[in-house]
Design a protein around this motif. Structure first.
Motif, PDB file in Angstrom:
ATOM      1  N   ASN A 121       3.395   1.673   1.414  1.00 28.26           N
ATOM      2  CA  ASN A 121       2.210   0.406   0.868  1.00 28.26           C
ATOM      3  C   ASN A 121       2.288  -0.137  -0.008  1.00 28.26           C
ATOM      4  N   ALA A 122       3.169   0.225  -1.364  1.00 31.51           N
ATOM      5  CA  ALA A 122       3.040  -0.092  -2.614  1.00 31.51           C
ATOM      6  C   ALA A 122       2.841  -1.534  -2.976  1.00 31.51           C
ATOM      7  N   ASP A 123       3.189  -2.512  -2.149  1.00 31.16           N
ATOM      8  CA  ASP A 123       2.940  -3.738  -2.851  1.00 31.16           C
ATOM      9  C   ASP A 123       1.384  -4.461  -2.381  1.00 31.16           C
ATOM     10  N   ARG A 124       0.724  -3.813  -1.754  1.00 30.85           N
ATOM     11  CA  ARG A 124      -0.107  -3.778  -1.415  1.00 30.85           C
ATOM     12  C   ARG A 124      -1.692  -3.227  -1.775  1.00 30.85           C
ATOM     13  N   PHE A 125      -0.915  -2.248  -2.286  1.00 34.63           N
ATOM     14  CA  PHE A 125      -1.729  -1.146  -3.482  1.00 34.63           C
ATOM     15  C   PHE A 125      -1.873  -2.002  -4.733  1.00 34.63           C
ATOM     16  N   SER A 126      -1.005  -1.946  -4.660  1.00 35.80           N
ATOM     17  CA  SER A 126      -1.221  -2.476  -5.900  1.00 35.80           C
ATOM     18  C   SER A 126      -2.017  -3.871  -6.045  1.00 35.80           C
ATOM     19  N   SER A 127      -1.466  -4.249  -4.977  1.00 36.64           N
ATOM     20  CA  SER A 127      -2.053  -5.777  -5.032  1.00 36.64           C
ATOM     21  C   SER A 127      -3.853  -5.482  -5.413  1.00 36.64           C
ATOM     22  N   ILE A 128      -4.398  -4.620  -4.535  1.00 40.16           N
ATOM     23  CA  ILE A 128      -5.438  -4.355  -4.495  1.00 40.16           C
ATOM     24  C   ILE A 128      -5.944  -4.132  -5.736  1.00 40.16           C
ATOM     25  N   CYS A 129      -5.420  -3.118  -6.116  1.00 34.04           N
ATOM     26  CA  CYS A 129      -5.774  -2.469  -7.694  1.00 34.04           C
ATOM     27  C   CYS A 129      -5.756  -3.183  -8.636  1.00 34.04           C
ATOM     28  N   ASN A 130      -4.809  -4.382  -8.880  1.00 33.22           N
ATOM     29  CA  ASN A 130      -4.171  -5.267 -10.346  1.00 33.22           C
ATOM     30  C   ASN A 130      -4.618  -5.880  -9.482  1.00 33.22           C
ATOM     31  N   ASP A 131      -4.641  -7.078  -8.476  1.00 32.24           N
ATOM     32  CA  ASP A 131      -4.479  -8.004  -8.169  1.00 32.24           C
ATOM     33  C   ASP A 131      -6.492  -8.459  -8.418  1.00 32.24           C
ATOM     34  N   VAL A 132      -6.625  -7.714  -7.365  1.00 30.24           N
ATOM     35  CA  VAL A 132      -8.137  -7.820  -6.783  1.00 30.24           C
ATOM     36  C   VAL A 132      -9.708  -6.568  -8.166  1.00 30.24           C
ATOM     37  N   VAL A 133      -9.711  -5.435  -8.069  1.00 35.90           N
ATOM     38  CA  VAL A 133     -10.057  -4.767  -8.749  1.00 35.90           C
ATOM     39  C   VAL A 133      -9.468  -4.853 -10.210  1.00 35.90           C
ATOM     40  N   GLY A 134      -9.054  -4.858 -10.425  1.00 36.18           N
ATOM     41  CA  GLY A 134      -8.627  -5.151 -11.732  1.00 36.18           C
ATOM     42  C   GLY A 134      -8.685  -6.608 -12.426  1.00 36.18           C
ATOM     43  N   ASP A 135      -8.733  -7.323 -12.130  1.00 40.45           N
ATOM     44  CA  ASP A 135      -8.704  -8.890 -12.110  1.00 40.45           C
ATOM     45  C   ASP A 135     -10.143  -9.081 -11.885  1.00 40.45           C
ATOM     46  N   VAL A 136     -11.122  -8.908 -11.041  1.00 38.96           N
ATOM     47  CA  VAL A 136     -12.034  -8.917 -10.837  1.00 38.96           C
ATOM     48  C   VAL A 136     -13.064  -8.602 -11.686  1.00 38.96           C
ATOM     49  N   ALA A 137     -12.792  -6.471 -12.134  1.00 37.09           N
ATOM     50  CA  ALA A 137     -13.502  -6.003 -12.965  1.00 37.09           C
ATOM     51  C   ALA A 137     -13.505  -6.873 -14.762  1.00 37.09           C
ATOM     52  N   GLY A 138     -12.171  -7.504 -14.395  1.00 36.49           N
ATOM     53  CA  GLY A 138     -12.515  -8.320 -16.040  1.00 36.49           C
ATOM     54  C   GLY A 138     -12.520 -10.004 -15.774  1.00 36.49           C
ATOM     55  N   ILE A 139     -12.641 -10.074 -15.066  1.00 36.99           N
ATOM     56  CA  ILE A 139     -14.384 -11.020 -15.183  1.00 36.99           C
ATOM     57  C   ILE A 139     -15.105 -11.174 -14.853  1.00 36.99           C
ATOM     58  N   ILE A 140     -15.747  -9.971 -14.657  1.00 35.25           N
ATOM     59  CA  ILE A 140     -17.509  -9.550 -15.059  1.00 35.25           C
ATOM     60  C   ILE A 140     -17.731  -9.340 -15.416  1.00 35.25           C
TER      61      ILE A 140
END
Length: 242
Positions: A121-140
């Motif tokens: 499930n690398a596509d969804r796992f990487s989407s959550i890690c990179n696009d969700v948590v990673g980007d949100v942490a950068g914005i915050i």
């Protein structure tokens, strides 16, 4: 007569959906399943990101308002570190190979089966890690940097435009450079040590499932065939003694 040359019928039938796609016929039916899943996944990511951003924003703002600018700097660095680590996890899941984990799972290595599910499930796992948590942490972390700068300027009692501009631009640029540089180094490490990183994440998921009863993936445990082999062996011995 010799055998006809050319592509096999199976190959021609396999090319029909692609033919209809380019001809503009049957595109909706051919893309319906993947498009539906994509829309569902996008809606889930939207809702999950919205909730996570609200939680991160409220918690970081609440904490920063009650502490000094020094602790605020540590909180900003922590948010940057979270973004870097999750970015590494997402890249590693996409770069890792599934085959080594099967051998580990056969040897009952903890976390190996979870690592297999991460890779599958690398596509969804990487989407959550990179696009969700990673980007949100950068914005915050960017928003938190602004609060830290305000607290720092208030502590030194400086309201001049030049000082405010220098401190704001300097600290924001430093946080941005730290984030980008850290993610660049993290991507390099994730590609070269992808299997190790995914196994570590799998062990973390194993710990959450076994100790805290928090299940991330629906992992099937390997069935032991000792009982069946024992019955077969016993039946064979009875037949040999007859």
């Amino acid at each position: 007569m010799g055998k006809p040359t050319g592509p096999k019928p199976q190959c021609l039938l396999g090319m029909l959906p692609l033919f209809h796609y380019y001809m503009g016929k049957g595109t909706a039916n051919y893309m319906k399943f993947s498009l539906r899943n994509s829309i569902r996944w996008s809606v889930f990511i939207f809702i999950f990101t919205f909730i996570l951003a609200c939680v991160f924003s409220v918690s970081s703002t609440t904490v920063l308002e009650g502490v000094g600018w020094g602790i605020g700097v540590l909180i900003v660095f922590f948010l940057v570190l979270v973004g870097i680590l999750f970015d590494m996890m997402g890249i590693a899941s996409a770069a890792a190979q599934e085959k080594p984990y099967h051998a580990m799972a056969a040897e009952r290595v903890k976390g190996a089966r979870h690592a297999i599910h991460i890779v599958r499930n690398a596509d969804r796992f990487s989407s959550i890690c990179n696009d969700v948590v990673g980007d949100v942490a950068g914005i915050i972390s960017g928003a938190a940097s602004t609060l830290v700068v305000i607290k720092f300027l208030a502590s030194i009692d400086q309201n001049g435009a030049v000082v405010t501009t220098v401190v704001t631009v300097g600290f924001t640029a430093f946080v941005s450079a730290l984030t980008v540089g850290g993610k660049a180094m993290g991507k390099s490490m994730a590609i070269h040590y992808s299997n190790r990183i995914v196994l570590i994440v799998g062990k973390c998921f194993y710990f959450l499932e076994e100790r805290l009863k928090i299940r991330i993936f629906q992992v099937r445990k390997a069935k032991s065939g000792n009982g069946r082999r024992g019955k077969t062996h016993a039946a064979g011995k009875r037949e040999s003694t007859r």
